[in-house]
Design a protein around this motif. Structure first.
Motif, PDB file in Angstrom:
ATOM      1  N   SER A 190      12.502   1.125   6.097  1.00  0.00           N
ATOM      2  CA  SER A 190      11.140   1.604   6.398  1.00  0.00           C
ATOM      3  C   SER A 190      10.152   0.516   6.026  1.00  0.00           C
ATOM      4  CB  SER A 190      10.801   2.853   5.598  1.00  0.00           C
ATOM      5  OG  SER A 190      11.704   3.861   5.893  1.00  0.00           O
ATOM      6  N   GLY A 191       9.108   0.446   6.784  1.00  0.00           N
ATOM      7  CA  GLY A 191       8.169  -0.652   6.570  1.00  0.00           C
ATOM      8  C   GLY A 191       7.060  -0.275   5.612  1.00  0.00           C
ATOM      9  N   ARG A 192       6.256  -1.287   5.361  1.00  0.00           N
ATOM     10  CA  ARG A 192       5.087  -1.188   4.502  1.00  0.00           C
ATOM     11  C   ARG A 192       4.144  -0.100   5.002  1.00  0.00           C
ATOM     12  NH1 ARG A 192       2.354  -5.517   1.770  1.00  0.00           N
ATOM     13  NH2 ARG A 192       0.116  -5.291   2.014  1.00  0.00           N
ATOM     14  N   HIS A 193       4.094   0.048   6.336  1.00  0.00           N
ATOM     15  CA  HIS A 193       3.149   1.002   6.907  1.00  0.00           C
ATOM     16  C   HIS A 193       3.512   2.435   6.496  1.00  0.00           C
ATOM     17  CE1 HIS A 193       0.167   2.458   9.654  1.00  0.00           C
ATOM     18  NE2 HIS A 193       1.065   3.326  10.106  1.00  0.00           N
ATOM     19  N   ALA A 194       4.816   2.771   6.632  1.00  0.00           N
ATOM     20  CA  ALA A 194       5.261   4.135   6.298  1.00  0.00           C
ATOM     21  C   ALA A 194       5.037   4.403   4.805  1.00  0.00           C
ATOM     22  CB  ALA A 194       6.735   4.290   6.641  1.00  0.00           C
ATOM     23  N   ILE A 195       5.358   3.405   3.995  1.00  0.00           N
ATOM     24  CA  ILE A 195       5.195   3.584   2.545  1.00  0.00           C
ATOM     25  C   ILE A 195       3.707   3.704   2.209  1.00  0.00           C
ATOM     26  CG2 ILE A 195       5.550   2.436   0.313  1.00  0.00           C
ATOM     27  CD1 ILE A 195       8.171   1.261   1.592  1.00  0.00           C
ATOM     28  N   GLY A 196       2.913   2.832   2.854  1.00  0.00           N
ATOM     29  CA  GLY A 196       1.457   2.856   2.628  1.00  0.00           C
ATOM     30  C   GLY A 196       0.860   4.194   3.021  1.00  0.00           C
ATOM     31  N   SER A 197       1.358   4.790   4.109  1.00  0.00           N
ATOM     32  CA  SER A 197       0.732   6.046   4.519  1.00  0.00           C
ATOM     33  C   SER A 197       1.115   7.191   3.595  1.00  0.00           C
ATOM     34  CB  SER A 197       0.985   6.364   5.996  1.00  0.00           C
ATOM     35  OG  SER A 197       2.305   6.717   6.174  1.00  0.00           O
ATOM     36  N   CYS A 198       2.321   7.148   2.995  1.00  0.00           N
ATOM     37  CA  CYS A 198       2.681   8.171   1.979  1.00  0.00           C
ATOM     38  C   CYS A 198       1.691   8.110   0.818  1.00  0.00           C
ATOM     39  CB  CYS A 198       4.046   7.869   1.360  1.00  0.00           C
ATOM     40  SG  CYS A 198       5.412   8.321   2.338  1.00  0.00           S
ATOM     41  N   ILE A 199       1.384   6.878   0.398  1.00  0.00           N
ATOM     42  CA  ILE A 199       0.515   6.699  -0.771  1.00  0.00           C
ATOM     43  C   ILE A 199      -0.900   7.146  -0.441  1.00  0.00           C
ATOM     44  CG2 ILE A 199      -0.475   4.936  -2.288  1.00  0.00           C
ATOM     45  CD1 ILE A 199       2.108   3.375  -1.904  1.00  0.00           C
ATOM     46  N   LYS A 200      -1.323   6.764   0.762  1.00  0.00           N
ATOM     47  CA  LYS A 200      -2.687   7.111   1.167  1.00  0.00           C
ATOM     48  C   LYS A 200      -2.846   8.625   1.273  1.00  0.00           C
ATOM     49  CE  LYS A 200      -5.983   5.591   4.531  1.00  0.00           C
ATOM     50  NZ  LYS A 200      -5.844   5.830   5.936  1.00  0.00           N
ATOM     51  N   GLU A 201      -1.829   9.261   1.836  1.00  0.00           N
ATOM     52  CA  GLU A 201      -1.906  10.711   1.983  1.00  0.00           C
ATOM     53  C   GLU A 201      -1.947  11.413   0.633  1.00  0.00           C
ATOM     54  OE1 GLU A 201       1.113  12.123   4.606  1.00  0.00           O
ATOM     55  OE2 GLU A 201       0.302  10.995   6.279  1.00  0.00           O
ATOM     56  N   ALA A 202      -1.427  10.754  -0.397  1.00  0.00           N
ATOM     57  CA  ALA A 202      -1.473  11.366  -1.733  1.00  0.00           C
ATOM     58  C   ALA A 202      -2.792  11.060  -2.436  1.00  0.00           C
ATOM     59  CB  ALA A 202      -0.311  10.864  -2.566  1.00  0.00           C
ATOM     60  N   GLY A 203      -3.718  10.408  -1.738  1.00  0.00           N
ATOM     61  CA  GLY A 203      -5.042  10.179  -2.303  1.00  0.00           C
ATOM     62  C   GLY A 203      -5.121   8.964  -3.201  1.00  0.00           C
ATOM     63  N   ILE A 204      -4.127   8.071  -3.116  1.00  0.00           N
ATOM     64  CA  ILE A 204      -4.146   6.885  -3.983  1.00  0.00           C
ATOM     65  C   ILE A 204      -4.618   5.693  -3.161  1.00  0.00           C
ATOM     66  CG2 ILE A 204      -2.739   5.366  -5.438  1.00  0.00           C
ATOM     67  CD1 ILE A 204      -0.804   7.737  -5.804  1.00  0.00           C
ATOM     68  N   THR A 205      -5.591   4.974  -3.707  1.00  0.00           N
ATOM     69  CA  THR A 205      -6.075   3.781  -3.001  1.00  0.00           C
ATOM     70  C   THR A 205      -5.528   2.553  -3.712  1.00  0.00           C
ATOM     71  OG1 THR A 205      -8.093   5.048  -2.774  1.00  0.00           O
ATOM     72  CG2 THR A 205      -8.184   2.771  -2.032  1.00  0.00           C
ATOM     73  N   PHE A 206      -4.790   1.735  -2.965  1.00  0.00           N
ATOM     74  CA  PHE A 206      -4.179   0.543  -3.548  1.00  0.00           C
ATOM     75  C   PHE A 206      -4.651  -0.718  -2.843  1.00  0.00           C
ATOM     76  CE2 PHE A 206       0.043   2.048  -5.672  1.00  0.00           C
ATOM     77  CZ  PHE A 206      -0.664   2.276  -6.841  1.00  0.00           C
ATOM     78  N   THR A 207      -4.679  -1.832  -3.580  1.00  0.00           N
ATOM     79  CA  THR A 207      -4.939  -3.121  -2.949  1.00  0.00           C
ATOM     80  C   THR A 207      -3.647  -3.547  -2.233  1.00  0.00           C
ATOM     81  OG1 THR A 207      -4.110  -4.292  -4.868  1.00  0.00           O
ATOM     82  CG2 THR A 207      -6.480  -3.843  -4.827  1.00  0.00           C
ATOM     83  N   ASP A 208      -3.747  -4.584  -1.377  1.00  0.00           N
ATOM     84  CA  ASP A 208      -2.558  -5.075  -0.668  1.00  0.00           C
ATOM     85  C   ASP A 208      -1.494  -5.524  -1.653  1.00  0.00           C
ATOM     86  OD1 ASP A 208      -3.715  -4.537   1.655  1.00  0.00           O
ATOM     87  OD2 ASP A 208      -4.170  -6.614   2.220  1.00  0.00           O
ATOM     88  N   GLU A 209      -1.972  -6.151  -2.740  1.00  0.00           N
ATOM     89  CA  GLU A 209      -1.029  -6.680  -3.737  1.00  0.00           C
ATOM     90  C   GLU A 209      -0.272  -5.531  -4.419  1.00  0.00           C
ATOM     91  OE1 GLU A 209      -1.432  -9.071  -7.827  1.00  0.00           O
ATOM     92  OE2 GLU A 209      -3.117  -9.244  -6.424  1.00  0.00           O
ATOM     93  N   GLN A 210      -1.007  -4.467  -4.770  1.00  0.00           N
ATOM     94  CA  GLN A 210      -0.345  -3.314  -5.406  1.00  0.00           C
ATOM     95  C   GLN A 210       0.633  -2.660  -4.434  1.00  0.00           C
ATOM     96  OE1 GLN A 210      -4.092  -1.421  -6.459  1.00  0.00           O
ATOM     97  NE2 GLN A 210      -3.414  -1.286  -8.580  1.00  0.00           N
ATOM     98  N   LEU A 211       0.202  -2.583  -3.157  1.00  0.00           N
ATOM     99  CA  LEU A 211       1.078  -1.969  -2.151  1.00  0.00           C
ATOM    100  C   LEU A 211       2.373  -2.774  -2.024  1.00  0.00           C
ATOM    101  CD1 LEU A 211       1.643   0.113   0.006  1.00  0.00           C
ATOM    102  CD2 LEU A 211       0.322  -1.235   1.623  1.00  0.00           C
TER     103      LEU A 211
END
Ligand code: KIV
Ligand code: ZN
Length: 511
Positions: free
Chosen positions: A337-358
């Motif tokens: 799974s790519g960064r996008h799928a992982i990023g959207s899980c995090i975003k949907e949980a209300g967490i805002t991350f920088t690119d580096e944290q992601l």
């Protein structure tokens, strides 16, 4: 089906004030600001940001939120006392739309045993405090604490005094959660139809506690009987058994719109994220079967239910998960799974991350996926939540840790911590490695604390799943709740203890 009416009900969120009064729910300034931002996204009409006279931290939080939040009215709570009111006004005056919320009890039991005041004295205090508050601020709410257990004619006299002195909202709290829906509804009907209320265009508000599990039912009945504002908290957190849960009130009004004929400004698809954020910062877990936002709220286990769902979702689903932004546990992330799928899980949980944290989360998720076949969305969020705590520069950090048990030898933990810039080492024994780790941490930090609650769950299934540990640590009369996540139970426990100790330090409870 969603049906909405035309009368607008004001959603007054008191997560940051009454919610924060739940034992162990104290939030740091940054956490309060993060919750306030999420409440703005959620679309609440009023944010009660705190009780400024209670502490310097409360004052600072209300002032910061008043200066930052755009959109909702920002309210500050104060007793019916000129000093309290002045303090609340100083904290909230920078808001785009400030509100002073002042209260005094009206029930005989409170007058006699708490206030030691007579009824005429209470009426005089209401007149003085509400008119003083009005001289500072156009928007003044008056609450008759313990209204539902007050003598009705005295309650009405108190309301008349408050309206005559300029109150723009009158709040009727069921402070101890004693009322039954029908009697509370009748009380609200009486108040809504008072000539002073109708002639003055005054909003009648309700504020229900959940001691008998009726906070939401009482709030809904009050809305049906004409209440124009409802006070509630995310996940229903609050004093004792809590307050009316915002997400439950709102989804009743939406899902059963035909029964209420009202609308709210809430963006329902922000409900799940709001719930997760409040749970994360307070450390108060959301029960799995919690209505609307619980992990099981949209899960179907029984075969007959699954069969019905496959045929037509309407068989067992009265709300759509997406309607409340619920991501649940079904989504699976594989090692490809790519960064996008992982990023959207995090975003949907209300967490805002920088690119580096992601990027760091992606690498942790991939290494977990290498060991397990797949990683659930819940595990991704747990990893990200764990990193949130790592990311902040904490007062206390563990730099070395080892724990041993087995073969009849006592469990032992050894660690080195950096606390306020100094490195300290300690070891201790215990009943098991969790107990030994807690004792070693106390020895290293010199903090006298007690583990009041401990719970462990595997985030997904399997013996190699991530362990999530939730703790409540008590020190000097304060309780801090926190969580820790790791593949290893001992490390997850230590992470939770360290986060709780940091929370106590941030709240200045033990320094
Ligand atoms: O429960 C209550 O009565 C309150 C008031 C201060 C509104 O929280
Ligand atoms: Zn309350």
């Amino acid at each position: 089906m969603v049906t909405v009416g035309t009368r607008k009900v004001i959603i007054f969120d008191t997560t940051l004030r009454d919610g924060e009064q739940s034992p162990g729910a104290s939030m740091t300034l940054d956490e309060k600001v993060a919750v306030a931002r999420q409440l703005c996204r959620l679309g609440v009409d009023v944010i009660e940001a705190g009780f400024p006279v209670a502490s310097q931290d409360d004052f600072a939080a209300v002032r910061t939120i008043a200066g930052e939040a755009r959109g909702p009215i920002i309210a500050a709570l104060c007793r019916a006392d000129r000093n309290d009111i002045t303090c609340a006004w100083e904290a909230v005056r920078g808001a785009q739309r400030p509100r002073i919320h002042t209260f005094i009890a009206t029930s005989d039991v409170h007058l006699e045993h708490k206030l030691r005041m007579t009824r005429p004295e209470v009426l005089g205090r209401i007149t003085d405090s509400v008119s003083f508050a009005r001289s500072l601020c156009q928007d003044v709410e008056f609450s008759a604490e313990d209204a539902s257990r007050s003598d009705e004619s005295f309650l009405k006299a108190a309301i008349r005094a408050a309206v005559a002195a300029g109150a723009t909202t009158i709040n009727i709290p069921d402070t101890v959660g004693y009322s039954q829906p029908q009697e509370f509804g009748e009380l609200v009907s009486e108040i809504v139809s008072m000539p002073e209320i109708t002639a003055g265009g005054v909003t009648v508000s309700v504020h229900c506690h959940d001691d008998l599990g009726l906070a939401v039912a009482n709030s809904l009945e009050a809305i049906r009987r004409g209440a124009g504002q409802v006070e509630c908290t995310v996940n229903g957190i609050g004093e004792r058994a809590g307050n009316a849960a915002l997400e439950e009130v709102v989804m009743n009004l939406r899902t059963r719109g035909e029964s209420f004929g009202v609308q709210t400004g809430i963006k329902a698809n922000e409900l799940y994220q709001s719930s997760r954020l409040v749970s994360r910062v307070t450390g108060i877990a959301v029960q799995r079967n919690k209505a609307v936002v619980g992990a099981n709220a949209f899960s179907h286990e029984a075969g007959i239910h699954q069969h019905g769902m496959l045929a037509n979702r309407a068989t067992y689903e009265i709300m759509l998960p997406a309607e409340v932004g619920w991501i649940g546990e079904g989504m699976v992330i594989g090692k490809h799974s790519g960064r996008h799928a992982i990023g959207s899980c995090i975003k949907e949980a209300g967490i805002t991350f920088t690119d580096e944290q992601l990027a760091q989360v992606v690498s942790k998720v991939k290494s977990l996926a290498d060991r397990q076949k797949s990683v659930s969305a819940e595990e991704v969020v747990a990893i990200a939540e764990g990193m949130l705590h790592e990311g902040v520069e904490p007062a206390l950090r563990v730099v070395e840790y080892a724990a041993f048990t087995g073969n009849g030898a006592p469990a032992t933990a050894s660690l080195a911590v950096v606390v306020d810039g100094r490195t300290v080492k300690a070891s201790n024994h215990g009943i098991g490695i969790v107990d030994a780790s807690f004792s070693a941490l106390k020895a290293a930090t010199g903090i006298d604390a007690r583990l009041a609650e401990y719970s462990l769950k595997a985030v997904a299934g399997g013996s190699n799943a991530l362990a999530e540990v939730t703790v409540a640590v008590e020190s000097g009369g304060r309780i801090a709740r926190s969580r820790g996540v790791h593949e290893d139970v001992a490390v997850a426990s230590l992470n939770a203890f360290v986060a709780a100790f940091n929370r106590l330090l941030a709240l200045r409870g033990i320094t």
